[in-house]
Design a protein around this motif. Structure first.
Motif, mmCIF file in Angstrom:
data_model
loop_
_atom_site.group_PDB
_atom_site.id
_atom_site.type_symbol
_atom_site.label_atom_id
_atom_site.label_comp_id
_atom_site.label_asym_id
_atom_site.label_seq_id
_atom_site.Cartn_x
_atom_site.Cartn_y
_atom_site.Cartn_z
ATOM 1 N N VAL A 20 4.421 5.981 2.257
ATOM 2 C CA VAL A 20 4.079 4.753 2.261
ATOM 3 C C VAL A 20 5.307 4.050 1.850
ATOM 4 C CG1 VAL A 20 2.929 2.853 0.803
ATOM 5 C CG2 VAL A 20 1.526 5.076 1.371
ATOM 6 N N CYS A 21 5.844 3.053 2.658
ATOM 7 C CA CYS A 21 6.971 2.398 2.481
ATOM 8 C C CYS A 21 6.971 0.997 1.835
ATOM 9 C CB CYS A 21 7.712 2.076 3.765
ATOM 10 S SG CYS A 21 6.931 1.433 5.232
ATOM 11 N N ASP A 22 5.542 0.365 1.742
ATOM 12 C CA ASP A 22 5.636 -1.015 1.156
ATOM 13 C C ASP A 22 5.100 -0.935 -0.079
ATOM 14 O OD1 ASP A 22 6.101 -2.445 3.846
ATOM 15 O OD2 ASP A 22 4.012 -1.649 4.404
ATOM 16 N N THR A 23 5.355 -2.016 -0.784
ATOM 17 C CA THR A 23 4.761 -2.161 -2.157
ATOM 18 C C THR A 23 3.282 -1.995 -2.284
ATOM 19 O OG1 THR A 23 6.723 -3.415 -2.999
ATOM 20 C CG2 THR A 23 4.625 -3.634 -4.450
ATOM 21 N N THR A 24 2.743 -1.229 -3.057
ATOM 22 C CA THR A 24 1.204 -0.790 -2.983
ATOM 23 C C THR A 24 0.598 -1.082 -4.404
ATOM 24 O OG1 THR A 24 1.709 1.038 -1.403
ATOM 25 C CG2 THR A 24 -0.613 1.116 -2.476
ATOM 26 N N LEU A 25 -0.327 -2.129 -4.353
ATOM 27 C CA LEU A 25 -1.244 -2.393 -5.515
ATOM 28 C C LEU A 25 -2.537 -1.748 -5.567
ATOM 29 C CD1 LEU A 25 -0.607 -6.221 -5.616
ATOM 30 C CD2 LEU A 25 0.944 -4.207 -6.703
ATOM 31 N N PHE A 26 -3.364 -1.496 -6.804
ATOM 32 C CA PHE A 26 -4.525 -1.110 -7.141
ATOM 33 C C PHE A 26 -4.969 -1.845 -8.233
ATOM 34 C CE2 PHE A 26 -7.606 1.484 -9.141
ATOM 35 C CZ PHE A 26 -8.534 1.448 -8.051
ATOM 36 N N ASP A 27 -5.931 -2.893 -8.191
ATOM 37 C CA ASP A 27 -6.416 -3.666 -9.214
ATOM 38 C C ASP A 27 -5.384 -4.380 -9.578
ATOM 39 O OD1 ASP A 27 -8.951 -3.140 -8.592
ATOM 40 O OD2 ASP A 27 -9.340 -1.735 -10.470
ATOM 41 N N ASP A 28 -4.283 -4.954 -8.767
ATOM 42 C CA ASP A 28 -3.311 -5.752 -9.139
ATOM 43 C C ASP A 28 -2.192 -4.999 -9.965
ATOM 44 O OD1 ASP A 28 -4.064 -7.942 -7.754
ATOM 45 O OD2 ASP A 28 -5.368 -8.642 -9.767
ATOM 46 N N GLU A 29 -2.354 -3.713 -10.020
ATOM 47 C CA GLU A 29 -1.216 -2.899 -10.731
ATOM 48 C C GLU A 29 -0.561 -2.128 -9.567
ATOM 49 O OE1 GLU A 29 -0.588 -2.358 -13.910
ATOM 50 O OE2 GLU A 29 -2.189 -3.859 -14.579
ATOM 51 N N ILE A 30 0.989 -2.143 -9.800
ATOM 52 C CA ILE A 30 1.713 -1.439 -8.732
ATOM 53 C C ILE A 30 1.623 0.080 -8.966
ATOM 54 C CG2 ILE A 30 4.354 -1.497 -7.828
ATOM 55 C CD1 ILE A 30 4.700 -3.955 -8.971
ATOM 56 N N LEU A 31 1.414 0.644 -7.761
ATOM 57 C CA LEU A 31 1.473 2.131 -7.734
ATOM 58 C C LEU A 31 2.868 2.732 -7.458
ATOM 59 C CD1 LEU A 31 -1.860 2.810 -5.913
ATOM 60 C CD2 LEU A 31 -1.280 2.564 -8.309
ATOM 61 N N GLN A 32 3.212 3.930 -7.863
ATOM 62 C CA GLN A 32 4.573 4.379 -7.546
ATOM 63 C C GLN A 32 4.265 5.055 -5.979
ATOM 64 O OE1 GLN A 32 6.080 7.515 -10.286
ATOM 65 N NE2 GLN A 32 4.931 6.339 -11.868
ATOM 66 N N ARG A 33 4.675 4.281 -5.068
ATOM 67 C CA ARG A 33 4.683 4.492 -3.729
ATOM 68 C C ARG A 33 5.153 5.953 -3.365
ATOM 69 N NH1 ARG A 33 8.387 -0.443 -1.577
ATOM 70 N NH2 ARG A 33 10.301 0.065 -2.320
ATOM 71 N N GLU A 34 6.128 6.183 -3.970
ATOM 72 C CA GLU A 34 6.821 7.615 -3.648
ATOM 73 C C GLU A 34 5.830 8.640 -3.642
ATOM 74 O OE1 GLU A 34 7.999 5.572 -5.874
ATOM 75 O OE2 GLU A 34 9.679 4.747 -4.762
ATOM 76 N N ARG A 35 4.731 8.337 -4.708
ATOM 77 C CA ARG A 35 3.817 9.672 -4.896
ATOM 78 C C ARG A 35 2.716 9.509 -4.241
ATOM 79 N NH1 ARG A 35 2.627 10.075 -11.294
ATOM 80 N NH2 ARG A 35 1.754 11.875 -10.172
ATOM 81 N N ILE A 36 2.590 8.595 -3.108
ATOM 82 C CA ILE A 36 1.197 8.155 -2.273
ATOM 83 C C ILE A 36 1.463 8.994 -0.980
ATOM 84 C CG2 ILE A 36 -0.049 6.666 -1.277
ATOM 85 C CD1 ILE A 36 0.542 4.603 -3.639
#
Length: 371
Positions: free
Chosen positions: A126-142
């Motif tokens: 995943v290269c884009d900023t990723t949100l879950f319930d408006d919380e930023i996820l660590q995309r490097e781990r997705i």
């Protein structure tokens, strides 16, 4: 060379596609999408067995006698479990027919890593900023998990015996302690999920083939109920003898549609020995049949219907019958033609003992490129 089996999952309901045609039956050239995807992937390797799951096994078996077509389940996991019953090889490759553009490069990289783990899985970063319930996820781990995946057959069977609705093989293998090895996935291996996705794949358009079908039915007068033709009341008491409502025109048209679509005949779908079809509304059956036709990727071009009767005269009803059929099938009125003739007083029809109807239809493939 390893002995491998291939499972292609094609039993889904395609609800997210939001079209009347099921995704697996969109035509790519002359092939339904499930067959196109299976031919593509199976061309990369001499598989010992190729298994395709289906929600319409009798129809799909007509396309490829060299594949094993098995009944799917209500979930991906159940469909896969059904297919695995036919697998005897040490390793099995599982893919979704919605991943219609798998490359040989991706397939070869899966095979190169087969001994590194119990399940070899392609995944996209995943290269884009990723949100879950408006919380930023660590995309490097997705990771975005793709298919095809190669699994050890015995572990995959063991995992699915837990009756958990796993959405892919890697999570199933991991649940029983198996090791997962990820390789880099490909953009072309993305799933075709929404109708907008069709524009992202460089797929051949549907062929322009036309499929003809004819239907014939005859019923005897003798029921004290309305005479119905094409869903229109013609006479209040000249009813026809039948298990259903006796709409001989609707029955004839149903058989024509089923014939053109290679879906059998009206007696197979609605047997007169089944009590649930007693006095059935034949127009509702017509709606249901045309829905089945559209689900497998076909649509009506035109219908030419000839009513053969000495009585009653139908001159004043032909237009209303045509309008009603066009309305029921949601097509333009000019595509429905109603004719009426007699047998010049010959035979049972000529003796006014009943009515016969002959229907002819033409079907074509639904053209998804016009969306």
């Amino acid at each position: 060379m390893r002995e491998l089996s291939l499972i292609m999952l094609a039993a889904g309901n395609s609800t997210r596609l939001n079209m009347e045609v099921k995704k697996q039956f969109l035509r790519i050239g002359s092939d339904p999408l499930w067959l196109y995807a299976t031919k593509n992937l199976s061309s990369f390797y001499p598989f010992k067995k190729i298994i395709v799951t289906s929600s319409n096994t009798s129809y799909m078996k007509k396309f490829a006698k060299n594949y094993e077509i098995v009944e799917g389940g209500d979930t991906r996991a159940q469909s896969l479990k059904n297919a695995l019953k036919l697998v005897e090889t040490e390793f099995v490759i599982v893919s979704d027919v919605a991943r219609v553009s798998i490359s040989k490069n991706l397939f070869d990289r899966l095979l190169e890593n087969i001994d590194k783990a119990d399940c070899i899985t392609p995944a996209l970063k995943v290269c884009d900023t990723t949100l879950f319930d408006d919380e930023i996820l660590q995309r490097e781990r997705i990771k975005l998990i793709q298919t095809p995946q190669i699994s050890r057959t015995n572990l995959l069977k063991k995992a699915l015996d837990q009756d958990v609705n796993f959405t892919d093989d890697s999570t199933a293998i991991a649940a029983v302690g198996g090791k997962i090895w990820f390789i880099e996935g490909e953009e072309n291996a993305r799933k075709l999920t929404f109708k907008e996705d069709l524009k992202k794949f460089n797929l051949p358009k549907p062929s322009g083939e036309i499929f003809c079908g004819n239907g014939f039915d005859v019923h005897e007068f003798g029921e004290k109920r309305p005479l119905i033709l094409g869903g229109v009341e013609i006479h209040p008491s000249m009813g026809l003898k039948a298990h259903s409502d006796g709409d001989v025109l609707a029955h004839s048209l149903i058989d024509a549609l089923l014939g053109a679509a290679s879906l059998g005949d009206i007696g197979e779908l609605y047997p007169d020995t089944d009590i649930k079809f007693k006095n059935a509304n034949s127009i509702e059956l017509l709606k249901e049949v045309y829905h089945k036709v559209k689900e497998i990727g076909l649509e009506l071009v035109n219908a030419d219907i000839c009513v053969i009767a000495e009585t009653p005269r139908l001159k004043d009803f032909k237009e209303s019958i045509a309008k009603n059929i066009a309305h029921i099938l949601d097509i333009s009125e000019y595509r429905i033609n109603i004719k009426a003739t007699t047998t010049e007083k010959l035979g049972s029809i000529g003796r006014k003992e009943g009515i016969a109807v002959l229907s002819n239809v033409n079907l074509k493939y639904f053209d998804w490129t016009l969306l």
